[in-house]
Design a protein around this motif. Structure first.
Motif, PDB file in Angstrom:
ATOM      1  N   ASP A   1      14.724  -4.979  18.031  1.00 47.57           N
ATOM      2  CA  ASP A   1      14.922  -3.549  17.857  1.00 47.57           C
ATOM      3  C   ASP A   1      15.745  -3.104  19.054  1.00 47.57           C
ATOM      4  OD1 ASP A   1      14.832  -0.896  17.514  1.00 47.57           O
ATOM      5  OD2 ASP A   1      12.650  -0.705  17.419  1.00 47.57           O
ATOM      6  N   GLY A   2      17.052  -2.957  18.865  1.00 47.45           N
ATOM      7  CA  GLY A   2      17.919  -2.717  20.010  1.00 47.45           C
ATOM      8  C   GLY A   2      17.925  -3.943  20.900  1.00 47.45           C
ATOM      9  N   GLU A   3      17.572  -3.744  22.162  1.00 43.54           N
ATOM     10  CA  GLU A   3      17.540  -4.858  23.104  1.00 43.54           C
ATOM     11  C   GLU A   3      16.165  -5.503  23.180  1.00 43.54           C
ATOM     12  OE1 GLU A   3      19.742  -6.260  25.871  1.00 43.54           O
ATOM     13  OE2 GLU A   3      20.951  -5.953  24.086  1.00 43.54           O
ATOM     14  N   LYS A   4      15.186  -4.890  22.514  1.00 35.01           N
ATOM     15  CA  LYS A   4      13.809  -5.373  22.629  1.00 35.01           C
ATOM     16  C   LYS A   4      13.466  -6.335  21.505  1.00 35.01           C
ATOM     17  CE  LYS A   4      11.920  -3.091  26.140  1.00 35.01           C
ATOM     18  NZ  LYS A   4      13.057  -3.546  26.921  1.00 35.01           N
ATOM     19  N   ILE A   5      12.740  -7.374  21.850  1.00 37.78           N
ATOM     20  CA  ILE A   5      12.328  -8.346  20.844  1.00 37.78           C
ATOM     21  C   ILE A   5      11.033  -7.870  20.200  1.00 37.78           C
ATOM     22  CG2 ILE A   5      11.656 -10.737  20.454  1.00 37.78           C
ATOM     23  CD1 ILE A   5      13.166 -11.278  23.148  1.00 37.78           C
ATOM     24  N   VAL A   6      11.038  -7.843  18.859  1.00 41.03           N
ATOM     25  CA  VAL A   6       9.840  -7.415  18.162  1.00 41.03           C
ATOM     26  C   VAL A   6       8.993  -8.628  17.801  1.00 41.03           C
ATOM     27  CG1 VAL A   6       8.953  -6.224  16.134  1.00 41.03           C
ATOM     28  CG2 VAL A   6      11.043  -5.430  17.235  1.00 41.03           C
ATOM     29  N   ARG A   7       9.683  -9.665  17.319  1.00 41.68           N
ATOM     30  CA  ARG A   7       8.940 -10.821  16.810  1.00 41.68           C
ATOM     31  C   ARG A   7       9.860 -12.036  16.876  1.00 41.68           C
ATOM     32  NH1 ARG A   7       7.972  -8.606  12.256  1.00 41.68           N
ATOM     33  NH2 ARG A   7       9.064 -10.008  10.871  1.00 41.68           N
TER      34      ARG A   7
END
Ligand code: SF4
Lengths: 176, 391
Positions: free
Chosen positions: B26-32
């Motif tokens: 999600d953007g630069e963030k890892i969700v899974r």
């Protein structure tokens, strides 16, 4: 590679290719030992960069593909795709006992048993795993082959004459 | 922001080994993170059932090219216990020396790869240059740089000559010097500190819950090492310490590994200096009696377990190999959640993944499956083509 000995530009390209081949390594089911020996080649002691050899991640940039390991069934189609992405003229080095015949894994249920059954191989390296100096020797052999092919205008000259009408398959030089 | 799926692998410039990541970001963030590991499945467990004990050792060494001695020793140790064999002290010491040299080469290799992942190639070159000294020692002792094949059921294959011992002892001071330098570097080098500190942290509870093993767990404060807690080979007779850290991040794991490098060099030194005289093997019977055993071994990456069942013949009836990387993958998937995309390589590298030994195969046989028998949340496609792909 048709007409390779004609224009000056083509001669220049051939010269550059022999002077600085780029490699890509594909692990098609190896036990990792062959891979770390290839990385060891790039390191200060063996230092293949002095031959202008550069390891590249993308097959689209490569001249020589080094395949480590026998080919697992799952990897066969992927190896074929990687090989197809390499621009001509392309050369393949099969590493180790596995690349040549499957090695200790010969005949297991998830094996193709040799690289040759998926893509054509130009140079074999013996060993399990081959020592870094043998790998360097293989790459240098491959370079000589590359030069000779350029002089002959293609790989066809290496093909054995069909014996008794059967098409020849082997186009490989052996290194040991 | 909508979630995007980023597929990486199995052939990718950043990957050394074939593995397939599907990163949901999600953007630069890892969700899974979704993993597909089994590109190199070879079927070694099945093959091991069809070979006798002499032929199975070289096969098991090739489970992994980096911890090859671990697999062979773990198996030999188990079979010897089933047979009731006591191997001679000299053989125990030789096995320990090779095992610790292997740990040194593996940790040096890891340190280089981790440095490479953060773009610090100087350290990569340095550690790999120092690793060559270890490789030389191993080659002198066993005849091969990577697959040593030192083990035999009942002892080791070849003895160490006084000249080999002397040459190995001569190489050690330089290596120790370098290890000290790396320890200093990790604490002071800005490049490493910025990229390692606070990255991929995992608490002690998480490490225990997700079954992390080896340096990954020890960096989170789990004080557990098979060499001390269930001693085998010569570890009970050698003075050494378990290295732990409480930080739980990549920095902590680096410190643990460098600490282990130092301990290993001391174990090698002690064993080389105090190696007992005597025979190097005992005669082993051809067949093993009926029995089963779980043989445990502290491989460079963590606890390695071989479950072995024998049935009175010269072959195993079943062998099941649980490799440390397989145990550590879950912890990676947990560590990555909510982290930056750019930290993926270093977090993945921090468990020292080895994929050749981790490859498993699951065959989903749809014909034998009755409707609704799947676990909740598990989707099973009935397309036979898809079944093929999942192999
Ligand atoms: S040839 Fe030997 S070292 Fe190389 S991948 Fe095969 S088993 Fe491993």
């Amino acid at each position: 590679m048709a007409g390779s000995d004609t224009g000056l530009s083509q001669r220049l390209v051939n010269w550059a290719r022999v002077k600085s081949p780029w490699l890509t390594v594909y692990n098609s089911g190896a036990c990792n030992a062959c891979d770390i020996e290839i990385i060891a080649c790039l390191m200060p002691r063996f230092d293949v960069e002095r031959f202008g050899i550069l390891a590249k991640g993308s097959p689209r940039h490569a001249d020589i593909l080094i395949v480590t390991g026998h080919v697992t069934l799952k990897q066969a189609s992927r190896l074929r795709r990687v090989w197809e992405q390499i621009p001509e003229p392309k050369y393949v080095i099969a590493m180790g006992a596995c690349g040549a015949s499957g090695g200790v894994f010969h005949g297991l249920y998830h094996m193709m048993d040799c690289v040759d059954s998926v893509i054509p191989v130009d140079v074999y390296v013996a060993g399990c795993p081959p020592r870094p100096d043998e790998i360097i020797n293989a790459v240098v052999t491959c370079l000589n082959l590359l030069g000779e092919d350029a002089a002959h205008g293609g790989k066809e000259w290496r093909q054995k004459k069909p014996a008794g009408g059967a098409p020849a398959e082997k186009t490989s030089a052996e290194v040991s | 922001m909508p979630e995007v799926v980023i597929p990486i692998g199995p052939q990718h410039p950043a990957l050394k080994e074939p593995v397939n990541f599907r990163i949901i970001a999600d953007g630069e963030k890892i969700v899974r993170l979704e993993l597909n590991l089994s590109y190199n499945h070879r079927g070694i467990e099945k093959a091991a059932e069809q070979r006798n004990f002499i032929r199975v050792l070289p096969l098991l060494e090739r489970v992994c090219g980096i911890c090859s001695h671990s697999h062979a020793t773990c198996f030999a140790k188990g079979i010897e216990e089933i047979m009731g064999l006591e191997i001679p002290p000299r053989a125990r010491y030789i096995r320990t020396i090779i095992a610790e040299l292997e740990r040194m080469h593996s940790h040096l290799l890891w340190l280089g790869v981790a440095a490479h992942e953060i773009g610090f190639n100087t350290l990569f070159m340095w550690t790999w240059r120092d690793r060559e000294a270890v490789q030389d020692t191993l080659e002198e002792m066993s005849g091969n740089r990577v697959h040593y094949n030192m083990n035999e059921i009942g002892g080791v294959r070849c003895d160490l000559t006084p000249a080999q011992i002397e040459a190995a002892l001569l190489r050690l001071p330089n290596l120790e010097e370098r290890i000290k330098k790396y320890r200093e570097m990790v604490d002071s080098e800005e490049t490493l500190l910025i990229r390692f500190r606070g990255v991929g942290s995992m608490s002690r509870e998480e490490a225990l819950n997700y079954g992390a093993v080896g340096p990954t767990a020890r960096a989170s404060g789990v004080d557990y090492d098979v060499r001390r807690d269930d001693p085998y080979l010569a570890y009970a007779e050698v003075p050494w310490n378990v290295v732990t850290d409480t930080r739980g991040d990549v920095y902590g794991r680096t410190r643990v590994r460098i600490g282990e490098l130092w301990e290993s060099s001391q174990i090698v030194r002690f064993c080389l200096e105090n190696i007992p005289r005597g025979p190097i093997r005992v005669d082993a019977p051809k067949n093993a009696p009926k029995g089963e055993i779980l043989s445990r071994y502290e491989a460079p990456r963590g606890e390695l377990a071989h479950y072995i069942r024998t049935n009175g013949t010269d072959k195993v009836e079943r062998i099941d190999i649980r490799t440390p990387t397989l145990a550590n993958w879950t912890s990676v998937a947990v560590c990555l959640v909510n982290k930056n995309l750019a930290d993926i390589p270093v977090i993945v590298a921090a468990i020292d993944p080895c994929l050749s030994c981790t490859s498993r195969m699951v065959v989903v046989n749809n014909e034998r499956r009755t409707n609704g028998a799947g676990a909740p949340g598990v989707q099973i496609t009935s397309d036979p083509k898809n079944r093929q792909n999942r192999m």
